[in-house]
Design an enzyme around this catalytic site. Structure first.
Site, PDB file in Angstrom:
ATOM      1  N   HIS A 207       0.796  -1.236   0.000  1.00  0.00           N
ATOM      2  CA  HIS A 207       0.000   0.000   0.000  1.00  0.00           C
ATOM      3  C   HIS A 207       0.823   1.277   0.000  1.00  0.00           C
ATOM      4  O   HIS A 207       0.271   2.365  -0.048  1.00  0.00           O
ATOM      5  CB  HIS A 207      -0.961   0.009   1.187  1.00  0.00           C
TER       6      HIS A 207
HETATM    7  C1  UD1 Z   1      -1.943   5.460   6.307  1.00  0.00           C
HETATM    8  C2  UD1 Z   1      -0.606   5.870   6.904  1.00  0.00           C
HETATM    9  C3  UD1 Z   1       0.411   4.753   6.675  1.00  0.00           C
HETATM   10  C4  UD1 Z   1      -0.102   3.416   7.154  1.00  0.00           C
HETATM   11  C5  UD1 Z   1      -1.441   3.131   6.482  1.00  0.00           C
HETATM   12  C6  UD1 Z   1      -2.043   1.814   6.910  1.00  0.00           C
HETATM   13  C7  UD1 Z   1      -0.075   8.279   6.858  1.00  0.00           C
HETATM   14  C8  UD1 Z   1       0.746   9.303   6.221  1.00  0.00           C
HETATM   15  N1  UD1 Z   1      -0.084   7.062   6.284  1.00  0.00           N
HETATM   16  O1  UD1 Z   1      -1.776   5.359   4.908  1.00  0.00           O
HETATM   17  O2  UD1 Z   1       1.600   5.060   7.378  1.00  0.00           O
HETATM   18  O3  UD1 Z   1       0.822   2.401   6.831  1.00  0.00           O
HETATM   19  O4  UD1 Z   1      -2.334   4.205   6.840  1.00  0.00           O
HETATM   20  O5  UD1 Z   1      -3.226   1.596   6.226  1.00  0.00           O
HETATM   21  O6  UD1 Z   1      -0.692   8.544   7.863  1.00  0.00           O
HETATM   22  N2  UD1 Z   1      -9.368   4.852   2.684  1.00  0.00           N
HETATM   23  C9  UD1 Z   1     -10.539   4.131   2.733  1.00  0.00           C
HETATM   24  N3  UD1 Z   1     -11.020   3.773   3.967  1.00  0.00           N
HETATM   25  C10 UD1 Z   1     -10.417   4.098   5.130  1.00  0.00           C
HETATM   26  C11 UD1 Z   1      -9.232   4.836   5.056  1.00  0.00           C
HETATM   27  C12 UD1 Z   1      -8.713   5.201   3.844  1.00  0.00           C
HETATM   28  O7  UD1 Z   1     -11.125   3.803   1.731  1.00  0.00           O
HETATM   29  O8  UD1 Z   1     -10.923   3.747   6.206  1.00  0.00           O
HETATM   30  C13 UD1 Z   1      -8.819   5.224   1.365  1.00  0.00           C
HETATM   31  C14 UD1 Z   1      -9.120   6.648   0.996  1.00  0.00           C
HETATM   32  O9  UD1 Z   1      -9.410   6.682  -0.349  1.00  0.00           O
HETATM   33  C15 UD1 Z   1      -7.825   7.362   1.257  1.00  0.00           C
HETATM   34  C16 UD1 Z   1      -6.792   6.286   1.015  1.00  0.00           C
HETATM   35  O10 UD1 Z   1      -7.420   5.077   1.395  1.00  0.00           O
HETATM   36  O11 UD1 Z   1      -7.662   8.483   0.446  1.00  0.00           O
HETATM   37  C17 UD1 Z   1      -5.548   6.494   1.787  1.00  0.00           C
HETATM   38  O12 UD1 Z   1      -5.815   6.627   3.193  1.00  0.00           O
HETATM   39  P1  UD1 Z   1      -4.834   7.489   4.155  1.00  0.00           P
HETATM   40  O13 UD1 Z   1      -5.227   7.329   5.581  1.00  0.00           O
HETATM   41  O14 UD1 Z   1      -4.739   8.865   3.615  1.00  0.00           O
HETATM   42  O15 UD1 Z   1      -3.450   6.825   3.940  1.00  0.00           O
HETATM   43  P2  UD1 Z   1      -3.013   5.303   3.919  1.00  0.00           P
HETATM   44  O16 UD1 Z   1      -2.475   5.012   2.582  1.00  0.00           O
HETATM   45  O17 UD1 Z   1      -4.071   4.398   4.468  1.00  0.00           O
END
Ligand code: UD1
Length: 371
Positions: A207
């Site tokens: 991811h």
């Molecule tokens: C975040 C953390 C990363 C961690 C990862 C675990 C930061 C900078 N990054 O990255 O260190 O390893 O979490 O998962 O804080 N989304 C959903 N559902 C959710 C959450 C997110 O669909 O419940 C989707 C959204 O489209 C979002 C994307 O995932 O834009 C990314 O989510 P985000 O929390 O921004 O970063 P992660 O890549 O999950």
């Protein structure tokens, strides 16, 4: 009595906060713990199921920030968290890991003069293109108590000029959760429902933006993984951002024809049930490098660097980067059994880190009282 606000936001935070809050509640004469969920992750599979699996009490405050750009997400967390701190006046705010929620809440406290304890301090990948590395560096720079998982982290902090008495080597609280839940995870039906026999499959997670946001890099990784899956089927619980990019880059058909099996993200116990019986794990996650080391499962990390070098030095982890040939070679040599790494569990990854974290907080109170 210490009033502590414990912060969680994203998936990798939940297994770190669970044992800490449990220990604080056990020592009710010494601690009054509250839980703040920023809402960085919000899906059932990314958040609620972890509260249930890990027995974390419902959050006392939910900031409901959701997904945004890094700047907007960090700012929204700060804006929503500041009034909570002003209202609750905690003795300490405890943050874990390296996600946006970690730095956002630590920064609010630094500006308000409220003390911050950082669990998992001092880890460094030395790759500043990685958002988590910025979060780690900044959180450590403004925290009052730096609780570390391994001695290389202590050394990193000392080299950055942190005073020695702010640093406490307490061990790995995520491994507390692992050992606490291992037996329970055996009752999950995740592996059986997928029709898998122990050691007959590999598990993949992917991811990191650096791996899945660029079409060429992600495509190259997939080529290697498809080739590995010819020899050993790969089960791939897919993170939402990765799922989106598989569609966007037009990779879905190629994956569907391969022996890589895409499944939805799993809860904590189901995922443990799956990876704990895997022959091999391939990942770009930080936590999984540590969990596989604790369980002695071979792990290939698909990154050019790691902030967790102890998992390579002592554990079962190998850094293989993103070059498809290197990844295939490393996987094949593990599958052919030609390479068996003698591995050890790192010091203080013993299931008792939360106790030491609580002791460290009490130790700080004594220091303040005697000043
Ligand atoms: C975040 C953390 C990363 C961690 C990862 C675990 C930061 C900078 N990054 O990255 O260190 O390893 O979490 O998962 O804080 N989304 C959903 N559902 C959710 C959450 C997110 O669909 O419940 C989707 C959204 O489209 C979002 C994307 O995932 O834009 C990314 O989510 P985000 O929390 O921004 O970063 P992660 O890549 O999950």
């Amino acid at each position: 009595m210490l009033k502590i606000l414990n912060i969680v936001g994203a998936r990798p935070n939940f297994m770190k906060i669970a044992p800490i809050v449990r220990e604080m509640r056990r020592r009710a004469a010494e601690f009054a713990p509250l839980i703040v969920h920023t809402g960085q992750h919000y899906d059932e599979a990314m958040s609620d199921s972890f509260f249930r699996d890990l027995g974390i009490p419902a959050p006392d405050f939910h900031l409901e920030v959701g997904s945004h750009s890094h700047a907007v997400q960090t700012a929204k967390i700060m804006t929503a968290f500041e009034p909570v701190v002003l209202q609750e006046k905690p003795d300490w705010v405890l943050v874990v890991g390296d996600v946006n929620s970690t730095i956002a809440c630590a920064l609010v406290c630094a500006k308000l003069g409220v003390k911050v304890a950082h669990v998992e301090a001092g880890l460094r990948s030395r790759d500043r293109t990685m958002p988590e590395e910025i979060n780690r560096l900044l959180t450590d720079a403004i925290s009052d108590l730096l609780l570390t998982t391994s001695e290389d982290a202590d050394e990193n902090l000392r080299q950055e000029g942190v005073e020695r008495d702010k640093i406490k080597f307490v061990g790995n609280v995520m491994i507390d959760s692992l050992f606490y839940n291992l037996e329970k995870s055996r009752t999950s039906k995740a592996r059986a429902n997928l029709g898998l026999e122990a050691k007959d499959y590999a598990v993949l997670t992917l991811h990191r933006p650096s791996n899945v946001d660029e079409k060429d890099i992600f495509g190259g990784l997939l080529n290697a993984l498809i080739a590995i899956a010819e020899k050993l089927p790969i089960i791939f619980p897919v993170h939402p951002r990765t799922r989106g990019n598989i569609e966007k880059f037009g990779f879905a058909a190629r994956v569907a024809e391969s022996n890589i099996r895409l499944i939805e993200p799993l809860g904590y116990l189901d995922f443990m049930n799956l990876y704990s019986a895997a022959r091999l794990v391939l990942t770009d996650s930080g936590g999984l490098q540590e969990e596989t080391t604790a369980l002695g499962i071979p792990c290939l990390t698909l990154r050019e660097n790691t902030e967790r070098p102890i998992t390579i030095e002592l554990g079962t982890n190998r850094l293989v980067g993103t070059n498809p040939e290197k990844i295939k070679q490393a996987a094949f040599s593990i599958l052919e059994n030609s390479e068996k790494k003698a591995a050890r569990i790192p010091p203080l990854w013993d299931g008792h880190a939360a106790e030491r974290i609580c002791d460290a907080l009490i130790g700080e109170k004594r220091k303040t009282n005697s000043e």
